[in-house]
Enzyme design. Sequence first.
Site, PDB file in Angstrom:
ATOM      1  N   VAL B 146       0.832  -1.198   0.000  1.00 42.94           N
ATOM      2  CA  VAL B 146       0.000   0.000   0.000  1.00 42.94           C
ATOM      3  C   VAL B 146       0.874   1.258   0.000  1.00 42.94           C
ATOM      4  O   VAL B 146       1.778   1.382   0.835  1.00 42.94           O
ATOM      5  CB  VAL B 146      -0.928   0.008   1.237  1.00 42.94           C
ATOM      6  CG1 VAL B 146      -1.830   1.236   1.214  1.00 42.94           C
ATOM      7  CG2 VAL B 146      -1.754  -1.261   1.292  1.00 42.94           C
ATOM      8  N   CYS B 147       0.582   2.152  -0.956  1.00 45.75           N
ATOM      9  CA  CYS B 147       1.289   3.438  -1.053  1.00 45.75           C
ATOM     10  C   CYS B 147       2.799   3.183  -1.173  1.00 45.75           C
ATOM     11  O   CYS B 147       3.229   2.434  -2.039  1.00 45.75           O
ATOM     12  CB  CYS B 147       0.893   4.305   0.143  1.00 45.75           C
ATOM     13  SG  CYS B 147       1.426   6.014   0.006  1.00 45.75           S
ATOM     14  N   GLN B 148       3.608   3.781  -0.302  1.00 47.74           N
ATOM     15  CA  GLN B 148       5.050   3.549  -0.353  1.00 47.74           C
ATOM     16  C   GLN B 148       5.355   2.054  -0.136  1.00 47.74           C
ATOM     17  O   GLN B 148       6.307   1.524  -0.712  1.00 47.74           O
ATOM     18  CB  GLN B 148       5.721   4.381   0.745  1.00 47.74           C
ATOM     19  CG  GLN B 148       7.217   4.289   0.797  1.00 47.74           C
ATOM     20  CD  GLN B 148       7.767   4.851   2.113  1.00 47.74           C
ATOM     21  OE1 GLN B 148       7.101   4.763   3.156  1.00 47.74           O
ATOM     22  NE2 GLN B 148       8.938   5.438   2.067  1.00 47.74           N
ATOM     23  N   GLY B 150       3.684  -0.238  -1.339  1.00 48.28           N
ATOM     24  CA  GLY B 150       3.490  -0.851  -2.653  1.00 48.28           C
ATOM     25  C   GLY B 150       4.780  -0.817  -3.451  1.00 48.28           C
ATOM     26  O   GLY B 150       5.137  -1.780  -4.140  1.00 48.28           O
ATOM     27  N   MET B 170      -1.592  -1.091  -4.172  1.00 42.27           N
ATOM     28  CA  MET B 170      -2.717  -0.181  -3.941  1.00 42.27           C
ATOM     29  C   MET B 170      -2.176   1.237  -3.764  1.00 42.27           C
ATOM     30  O   MET B 170      -1.287   1.458  -2.935  1.00 42.27           O
ATOM     31  CB  MET B 170      -3.479  -0.626  -2.691  1.00 42.27           C
ATOM     32  CG  MET B 170      -4.728   0.174  -2.441  1.00 42.27           C
ATOM     33  SD  MET B 170      -5.470  -0.242  -0.857  1.00 42.27           S
ATOM     34  CE  MET B 170      -6.423  -1.631  -1.311  1.00 42.27           C
TER      35      MET B 170
END
Lengths: 252, 353
Positions: B146-148, B150, B170
């Site tokens: 998720v985000c970083q 990811g 994501m």
Amino acid sequence: MVDQEQGPWSPSVFLKAWDDYVAASQEIYKRLNDRGSGASGSIPLPFFGAWQEFAKSLGMPSGLNPATDFQLDSVISNLAPALGWSRDYQSIVQRMLEIGGQFQQRYAEFLKQSADVSAQALHATRLRTAADPRLASSPAAAYEAWIDGAEAAYSQAAHGEAFAQSLGELCNLLSAFKVERGKLLDALARHLDLPSRAEVDTLHRQVRELNAAVRAAASRPSPAKPTPAKPASARPTALKPKPRKSRKPAGQ
Amino acid sequence: MIEDPAAFDRLLSDAMALYEQGRAALRALREIGDVEVGQSERELIYTEGKIKLYRYAPLARSRGLPPLLICYAMVNRPYMLDLQPDRSLIRELLFLGVDIYLVDWGYPDGADRFTPLHEYICGSLGRCVNAVLNKNSIDALNLLGVCQGGTFSLCYAALEPRRVANLITMVAPVDFKTPENLLSKWVQHIDVDLLTQSGNVPGELLNLLFLALMPFKLTQQKYVNLLQAQADRAQLENFMRMEKWIFDSPDQPATAFREFIQWFFKENRLLRGELMVGDRAVLLKNVTCPVFNIFAKNDHLVPPSASVPLGAHVGSAVYDSLAVDVGHIGMYVSGKARSTVPPAIANWLLAHQ
């Protein structure tokens, strides 16, 4: 320094100032000693004017307003070079002053850009309000219009190169200031016999290296232990594979 | 100008009503006090220093999928994925029979100042993956970054392709230099060596930067809206949970942060195929497992243009994507995302097990 218009300073001006100062001091002591004279009341400063005259005779400008006439740049440019036993600290403080001056300048530029954004936002809001009179009669709707306009104007500016550069320079100056401040705090810590940041950093590095060494050692296959010689009859049983333990948890 | 006296009266009474509503909302907020977050039951599986690996207690019969390990960003706390019982991506996935593990990076401090990025990606994340694999006696797991997190997951999947059965990203940035990426534009002018020279980067600084992306909405409008919304206690609690999360930003470990900003934001090495993590090259073409890329259409932090290019660079035969009509934070908590994202993840995993 001598003001050419005023001519060389005269001892009489200084003596007048000194005389007034002594007289004012005597007045203060007299009032403090005399409870009946209302010592807590305001104390006049009759000597101040004479000192102003004296300063003027030395060529110092009068009527300066510290809020508007104080220039950090000129203070910095007039600083003596770092000399003597405390030269290291002097140079750190001078560097902090320089950074402070640069920050002031950049921040003023940044504020100018922010003011432009606000002006554009206001303009956008006025246009929207003029186009839709309902906005003017509802505080909530007017506020929403203001936010939309402000955000749009800000976004346009924020995506521009000038804004990014301004923001970056401010951030870099703050970082540089923090580095210099760290040097002073480290020196202070040394004098107080407290662990300095540099010492703690060294320890952290050593702990990291130790951790890495322990992990590396743990992941290496352990070297085969030298086994004592056994009688030939015992060898076949030693080679038998052990039965594998079941992975099934107890109770299942 | 308002020339009609009646209109002026209306305006005045509207303003007074807003003022009273605001006062009532502030009173109610004061009564709420602290709020609870991340309440789903979980068990600590593995820990090293501040980093913890949790397994969430199942809430439904298992669908027989390999466990899903969630790797969240380091810049915020992972409880956003389990903010409250009715706004929890993790709970939704648990209800769908997915076995969930989560990496919590904790709050880095001075001791982590010199920890490089590769130690987080190859070291800590790798050991968390191993812990999940060993616990389940399997060779590969499903990874959700998720985000970083990811971006970290992509790096990990490229380096250890045999340990990742399926990869879901994501709101994860891949191309860090697209025109819509305001954060990236700003970062180009920041001397990150100087920034990290005096230690970890304070979470407060990052918060300030995030707020500066949309200052009028994030520092004014949301509070004004709250005051005039006549919210009930539950809504106020929701607001406070979000508020708590937004400003609960851990300090960033100096070395890893410097490397992340320099390599990803400034040099875009991941996309250009020039990234080295430790002494190993990270090539997106080495990501060969099925990939599911979920991004938010209105993301102001990771714009779609930063996520979409992933499909063109991975070596996977199976690449799917899902664009959700929400913002960055809405991806975790909005009603729209709640009804879309968890079933999409579960169904996609089932289709590729």
